[in-house]
Design an enzyme around this catalytic site. Structure first.
Site, PDB file in Angstrom:
ATOM      1  N   CYS A 161       4.110   2.352  12.923  1.00 65.15           N
ATOM      2  CA  CYS A 161       4.356   0.874  12.827  1.00 65.15           C
ATOM      3  C   CYS A 161       2.881   0.490  11.892  1.00 65.15           C
ATOM      4  CB  CYS A 161       4.128   0.419  14.421  1.00 65.15           C
ATOM      5  SG  CYS A 161       3.723  -1.434  14.173  1.00 65.15           S
ATOM      6  N   CYS A 183       1.238  -2.897  13.258  1.00 66.61           N
ATOM      7  CA  CYS A 183       0.322  -3.093  14.783  1.00 66.61           C
ATOM      8  C   CYS A 183       0.444  -1.762  15.318  1.00 66.61           C
ATOM      9  CB  CYS A 183       0.652  -4.246  15.603  1.00 66.61           C
ATOM     10  SG  CYS A 183       2.419  -4.429  15.775  1.00 66.61           S
ATOM     11  N   SER A 184       1.380  -1.670  16.400  1.00 66.44           N
ATOM     12  CA  SER A 184       1.406  -0.155  17.377  1.00 66.44           C
ATOM     13  C   SER A 184       2.668  -0.180  17.965  1.00 66.44           C
ATOM     14  CB  SER A 184       0.459  -0.426  18.338  1.00 66.44           C
ATOM     15  OG  SER A 184       0.313  -1.639  19.151  1.00 66.44           O
ATOM     16  N   CYS A 185       3.864  -0.751  17.485  1.00 66.78           N
ATOM     17  CA  CYS A 185       5.116  -0.890  18.037  1.00 66.78           C
ATOM     18  C   CYS A 185       5.431   0.681  18.192  1.00 66.78           C
ATOM     19  CB  CYS A 185       6.297  -1.360  17.183  1.00 66.78           C
ATOM     20  SG  CYS A 185       5.790  -3.117  16.889  1.00 66.78           S
TER      21      CYS A 185
END
Lengths: 196, 92
Positions: free
Chosen positions: A104, A107-109
């Site tokens: 991602c 961000c951090s998906c």
């Protein structure tokens, strides 16, 4: 030492925030405990491993999973709708000539319902910036040396769309039960930074 | 315009550092921040998009200096303070 000091300062900041929000009636202690229990007990790479083991054992499930993962997951008692919003899941299958890996970049998906909370390296600027530019080099650092001829697809996750890798079934596992197969599947295999 | 979090393809962030046997949370406060965010979104205090936006509009230096859950903490503080300001301003 400064790290400890910083950490305790942050911890105090969190306590103040939590007290304020509880005081304003926006959250309760019970809600917070329930959220943590659910994530720590429910979300784990064991879920993704069960999906993979079923796909290895059942060609029909594999086909349905690759065609529409959200519709196939309930067959193994799982769902992408358990979080804050339902996320579209696409399962991408590794083959002899093609490897897949997830990131991602923004961000951090991550498919938390199937893999549990993500590791810090997945959320790091180093991984997010580099794996889309030089995936072969990054995978080699993880110990996964892919031959030059093997194609790599990097899947960039988003708020609405998540991905999971379906690793190749290891050779010599024809006699294993679905439960035994699931034990062979690692989190890194589901992200694509390892082969099995 | 791209924001500080849009790092795909950039250079200069160094090697990927993998922590062996990493725990889900490194400190109790990280777990509390994680739980606060989910509980507040469930209650409709703010949306996930607003939460992401609050992280992504952090000043670049603050963003890069903060740990992952420090960014979350910052976003929750900002969004719940903005909400309080809006209420005091008679917007609701």
């Amino acid at each position: 030492m400064s790290g400890e000091h910083t950490s305790s300062a942050v911890a105090a900041r969190v306590r103040r925030l939590e007290e304020r929000l509880i005081g304003e009636g926006l959250v309760t202690d019970g809600e917070l405990d329930a959220v943590l229990t659910a994530v720590l007990e429910g979300a784990s790479p064991l879920n993704g491993a069960r999906v993979v083991a079923r796909a290895w054992s059942d060609a029909g499930f594999r086909e349905r999973l690759l065609a529409d993962a959200n519709a196939a997951l309930p067959e193994v008692g799982l769902s992408m709708a358990g979080g804050l919003q339902e996320q579209r899941l696409k399962v991408v299958a590794n083959t002899a000539g093609h490897h897949n890996v997830l990131v991602c970049t923004l961000c951090s998906c991550y498919p938390v319902a199937l893999l549990g909370p993500s590791p810090s390296w997945y959320k790091s600027e180093a991984y997010r910036s580099r794996v889309v530019r030089e995936p072969r080099a990054v995978l080699a650092e993880f110990g996964l040396e892919l031959p030059d001829g093997q194609e790599i697809t990097v899947w960039d996750s988003s708020a609405e769309s998540r991905y999971m890798v379906l690793p190749r079934r290891p050779a010599g596992t024809g006699d294993l039960t679905e439960e035994q197969l699931a034990e062979l599947v690692t989190r890194e295999g589901l992200i694509g930074t390892a082969a099995l | 315009m791209s924001r500080v979090n849009d790092v795909g393809g950039q250079t200069g962030f160094g090697p990927v550092v993998v922590e062996e046997d990493e725990p889900v949370f490194h400190a109790d406060w990280e777990a509390r921040v994680y739980a606060l965010n989910i509980a507040l979104v469930r209650r409709g205090v703010y949306t996930l998009d607003e939460f992401r936006d609050a992280i992504e509009r952090m000043p670049p230096q603050a963003y890069l200096a903060a740990s992952y859950y420090e960014r979350w903490l910052h976003a929750i503080e900002v969004l719940t303070a903005e909400r309080g300001d809006a209420e005091r301003g008679g917007d609701e």
